[in-house]
Design a protein around this motif. Sequence first.
Motif, PDB file in Angstrom:
ATOM      1  N   UNK A 193     -46.127  57.474  -4.864  1.00 45.40           N
ATOM      2  CA  UNK A 193     -46.835  56.693  -5.876  1.00 45.40           C
ATOM      3  C   UNK A 193     -47.306  57.638  -6.961  1.00 45.40           C
ATOM      4  N   UNK A 194     -46.977  57.322  -8.220  1.00 49.71           N
ATOM      5  CA  UNK A 194     -47.415  58.128  -9.362  1.00 49.71           C
ATOM      6  C   UNK A 194     -48.431  57.312 -10.141  1.00 49.71           C
ATOM      7  N   UNK A 195     -49.652  57.797 -10.203  1.00 46.60           N
ATOM      8  CA  UNK A 195     -50.696  57.148 -10.988  1.00 46.60           C
ATOM      9  C   UNK A 195     -50.981  57.939 -12.245  1.00 46.60           C
ATOM     10  N   UNK A 196     -51.084  57.246 -13.364  1.00 45.20           N
ATOM     11  CA  UNK A 196     -51.451  57.889 -14.621  1.00 45.20           C
ATOM     12  C   UNK A 196     -52.930  57.626 -14.879  1.00 45.20           C
ATOM     13  N   UNK A 197     -53.769  58.594 -14.577  1.00 47.26           N
ATOM     14  CA  UNK A 197     -55.207  58.457 -14.744  1.00 47.26           C
ATOM     15  C   UNK A 197     -55.684  58.838 -16.142  1.00 47.26           C
ATOM     16  N   UNK A 198     -54.748  59.241 -17.000  1.00 44.34           N
ATOM     17  CA  UNK A 198     -55.107  59.623 -18.362  1.00 44.34           C
ATOM     18  C   UNK A 198     -55.053  58.445 -19.307  1.00 44.34           C
ATOM     19  N   UNK A 199     -55.293  58.733 -20.584  1.00 40.15           N
ATOM     20  CA  UNK A 199     -55.306  57.698 -21.616  1.00 40.15           C
ATOM     21  C   UNK A 199     -54.088  57.776 -22.526  1.00 40.15           C
TER      22      UNK A 199
END
Length: 286
Positions: A193-199
């Motif tokens: 799972x790849x989560x993008x926690x940035x904006x």
Amino acid sequence: MSISQSGSFAQHAFAADSVCAEVKIEIAQELTLERQAFDAHMRINNGLSNITLEDVDIDVSFSDETGNVVHASFDPNDTAALFFIKIDSMDNITNVNGSGKVDPATSADIHWLIIPAPGASNGVPQGTLYYVGATLKYTIGGEEHTTEVTPDYIFVKPMPELVLDYFLPSEVFGDDAFTDEIEPPIPYTLGVRIGNNGLGTAKQVKINSAQPKITENKQGLLIGFAIDGCEVNDVLTKNTLLADFGNIAPNKASVARWIMHCTISGKFVDFKADFSHSDELGGEQI
């Protein structure tokens, strides 16, 4: 100061009949990302044929859209800085901290490497506007002169922040090497799972997973791995350990899983994978 490919702003050191010094500074891009360096270039042309510009001092300055001064630092450990700056190269000048010299009829070139700190974008997807200017001081015959270089602008956009979570069983089951009977392999799943926690959007995200290693093979038996299927966001893709996730928007996630089997039963002891993505300015982040 000029920021863009449209040219640079030239300012004379003083309004006399002849030009003593012509200053040009440019940044060859209008957009950058947090944590991605850009180049600022200043050229000082000494138009005098027999007089040296001495005690050259250059102060690069930053301000926000409303004109408020923005803190920039040469110290990479300065947690209050929104921009980090360092001199990258100097030609025909050895110092810009008050003791530099530009010889007669000579041009000096200075390059700074500037890096926006994380958070400099203020989370604005289209980018936050900043102005970059400079103050040049020097002396001629002991008399000090100051040139304020007109600032221009640059937009800083947010970066993605990717977090990877892998899911892998500790044991896989295939043929038991200690029995005469040949047991069929039981498929297992390798998931990520790849989560993008940035904006910022992560573009063209790819994962190239390495073949896992298996232990408990003291007899030196031949062990084989096979990929039976691959899915990215529940869509079947090619049966390869290279998974293409495309773009991952801010605060979103993508998942992939590989259905695999192994010819021999055993336990996983090591697993490595590399991932990369492209940013809006081109190039690849690994």
